[in-house]
Design a protein around this motif. Structure first.
Motif, short mmCIF file in Angstrom:
data_model
loop_
_atom_site.label_atom_id
_atom_site.label_comp_id
_atom_site.label_asym_id
_atom_site.label_seq_id
_atom_site.Cartn_x
_atom_site.Cartn_y
_atom_site.Cartn_z
N GLU A 141 0.82 -1.18 0.03
CA GLU A 141 0.04 -0.06 0.20
C GLU A 141 0.96 1.51 0.07
OE1 GLU A 141 -2.08 -1.08 3.56
OE2 GLU A 141 -0.43 0.13 4.83
N TYR A 142 0.62 2.40 -0.79
CA TYR A 142 1.10 3.52 -0.79
C TYR A 142 0.73 4.26 0.15
CZ TYR A 142 2.68 2.39 -5.60
OH TYR A 142 3.56 2.01 -6.63
N GLU A 143 1.68 5.16 0.81
CA GLU A 143 1.40 6.16 1.62
C GLU A 143 1.07 7.69 1.18
OE1 GLU A 143 3.22 6.32 5.58
OE2 GLU A 143 2.70 4.18 5.95
N THR A 144 0.42 8.55 1.59
CA THR A 144 0.46 9.90 1.02
C THR A 144 1.75 10.42 0.82
OG1 THR A 144 -1.61 9.97 2.49
CG2 THR A 144 -0.85 12.11 1.33
N PRO A 145 1.90 11.12 -0.28
CA PRO A 145 3.06 11.62 -0.69
C PRO A 145 3.40 13.02 0.35
CG PRO A 145 1.95 11.39 -2.65
CD PRO A 145 1.20 11.15 -1.70
N ASN A 146 4.59 13.15 0.46
CA ASN A 146 5.04 14.53 1.31
C ASN A 146 5.43 15.66 0.52
OD1 ASN A 146 7.38 14.27 0.38
ND2 ASN A 146 8.54 13.64 2.31
N LYS A 147 5.45 16.61 1.05
CA LYS A 147 5.74 18.08 0.18
C LYS A 147 6.68 17.67 -1.07
CE LYS A 147 5.96 20.28 3.92
NZ LYS A 147 6.67 20.98 5.08
N ARG A 148 7.51 17.07 -0.76
CA ARG A 148 8.75 16.67 -1.72
C ARG A 148 8.09 15.80 -2.85
NH1 ARG A 148 14.05 16.23 -1.15
NH2 ARG A 148 14.06 14.15 -1.86
N GLY A 149 7.03 15.31 -2.53
CA GLY A 149 6.39 14.07 -3.53
C GLY A 149 7.01 12.56 -3.17
N ASP A 150 7.83 12.78 -2.02
CA ASP A 150 8.18 11.26 -1.83
C ASP A 150 7.10 10.56 -1.00
OD1 ASP A 150 10.92 12.01 -2.68
OD2 ASP A 150 11.38 12.89 -0.59
N TYR A 151 7.11 9.20 -1.28
CA TYR A 151 6.17 8.42 -0.38
C TYR A 151 6.83 7.15 -0.15
CZ TYR A 151 5.66 6.68 -5.16
OH TYR A 151 5.84 6.33 -6.58
N ILE A 152 6.17 6.69 0.93
CA ILE A 152 6.66 5.40 1.51
C ILE A 152 5.59 4.34 0.90
CG2 ILE A 152 6.49 4.00 3.72
CD1 ILE A 152 7.41 6.64 4.92
N VAL A 153 6.09 3.14 0.61
CA VAL A 153 5.26 1.82 0.30
C VAL A 153 5.56 0.86 1.38
CG1 VAL A 153 4.64 0.39 -1.60
CG2 VAL A 153 5.73 2.51 -2.10
N ASN A 154 4.36 0.52 2.04
CA ASN A 154 4.60 -0.63 2.98
C ASN A 154 4.16 -2.06 2.20
OD1 ASN A 154 4.79 1.25 5.14
ND2 ASN A 154 2.54 1.62 5.08
N HIS A 155 4.86 -3.21 2.39
CA HIS A 155 5.10 -4.12 1.66
C HIS A 155 5.16 -5.54 2.32
CE1 HIS A 155 9.31 -4.30 1.42
NE2 HIS A 155 9.36 -2.95 1.50
N THR A 156 4.77 -6.53 1.66
CA THR A 156 5.15 -7.79 2.26
C THR A 156 6.59 -7.99 2.66
OG1 THR A 156 3.07 -8.75 1.39
CG2 THR A 156 5.06 -10.45 1.96
#
Ligand SMILES: [Cu+2]
Lengths: 192, 150
Positions: A141-156
């Motif tokens: 699942e993707y998390e909401t991007p921050n101001k820079r546009g970076d986002y975290i992906v939680n994964h198996t």
């Protein structure tokens, strides 16, 4: 003492008849064979059949991940280093990204290159990646991007092992000792 | 001969320990940072900073952030495993009680170093400023390492 040994031998012999004698976690009953239409690190369209003939270890991750993904792949590289050369030659590791927007073939190639020749980066259409993860019941699942546009992906976080025909056999979790992973990979390579 | 070697080793080890301890010298000597490493891969991917923090003082210290000239941004993060899913999230602060140690270590707390301002390779050193709640700062030199070496 002798009795204990006999019981152990008997249970090993019995376990040999079914696919549940792995020290890690058995997957044959719960997971379909490896099946995908994706793009390899050289930008070539590839299918799961292209990887038949070798034992395949699959890890789902993304290169923007600085901690869990590289540490898991490094641990896997350390695991492979404990195998004999001829065993290692019969193994390939597929790092399949769940973040194809950032992970182009070029990016996954440079990334996997740091871990060894056995490691290949795989990317592709998001819909094709979803088809694969849905089939394998792998979630991300993707998390909401921050101001820079970076986002975290939680994964198996598991590593999935498939035999030379692409049948699912076992999965390796973080919590499994390296010695157990080494034993199971060895057995999977040498059984065929 | 053997004892000579041993002595040399002891001197080297002792020297290394002093170097490690002085890596985080300052901040009233109450906060000691050792074993500071940045795990980096070739390319533009973010790095992870790992270190041991020891609060030798008699008051709690609160780490609230970090920054480095070598990166656009540095964040405090924690990785966790929930039902077989790898999660990562930012943390606001980390409090270390007096006399306590706290490890930023693989698959746990780490500095997430994003956006390289210059090319870095294994063997390089990177200075990172750790920022604490009472406006104290501690400059720490991190060794650039490959995750494969961790
Ligand atoms: Cu992080």
């Amino acid at each position: 003492m002798y009795k204990g040994l006999l019981v152990t031998l008997a249970s090993l012999w019995l376990a040999g008849c079914v696919d549940t004698n792995w020290r890690t976690a058995e997957t044959h009953e719960i997971m379909p064979p490896l099946d995908f239409s994706l793009v390899d690190e050289d930008g070539q369209a590839v299918e799961a059949e292209d990887y038949a003939g070798k034992v395949t270890l699959v890890y789902f991750g993304y290169t923007f991940c600085p901690d869990v993904c590289p540490i898991t792949l490094a641990r896997l590289a350390g695991t492979l280093n404990r195998l004999d050369d001829d065993v290692r030659d019969a193994i390939q590791v597929l790092f399949i990204t769940v973040d194809p927007a950032r992970d182009t073939p070029e990016v996954v190639k440079r990334y996997t290159g740091a871990f060894g020749d056995e490691f290949t980066g795989i990317t592709g259409e998001r819909a094709e990646i979803d088809a694969l993860t849905n089939r394998m019941r792998v979630t991300y699942e993707y998390e909401t991007p921050n101001k820079r546009g970076d986002y975290i992906v939680n994964h198996t976080s598991a590593v999935f092992a498939f035999d030379r025909e692409g049948e699912a056999r076992f999965l390796i979790r973080d919590s499994h000792p390296i010695t157990d992973a080494v034993a199971d990979i060895n057995q999977l390579v040498t059984e065929s | 001969m053997v004892s000579n070697l041993l002595n040399t080793f002891r001197r080297l080890a002792g020297g290394m320990l002093v170097m490690l301890l002085t890596a985080g010298y300052a901040y009233g000597q109450d906060v000691q940072v050792t074993d500071a490493r940045v795990s980096l891969l070739p390319g533009e991917q973010p790095g992870a900073g790992y270190f041991q923090l020891y609060n030798a003082g008699d008051e709690a210290v609160v780490l609230v952030g970090a920054e480095s000239d070598a990166f656009e941004s540095v964040e405090l993060h924690v990785s966790s495993n929930q039902d077989g899913m790898a999660h990562m999230q930012a943390v606001e602060q980390v409090e270390i009680a007096p006399g306590e140690r706290f490890a930023f270590a693989p698959k746990g707390h780490h500095l997430m170093l994003i956006g390289r301002e210059k090319a870095l390779k294994v063997g390089d050193e990177v200075d990172v400023q750790l920022e604490f709640a009472d406006d104290q700062r501690l400059s720490v030199t991190f060794d650039v390492v490959s995750p494969v070496s961790l």
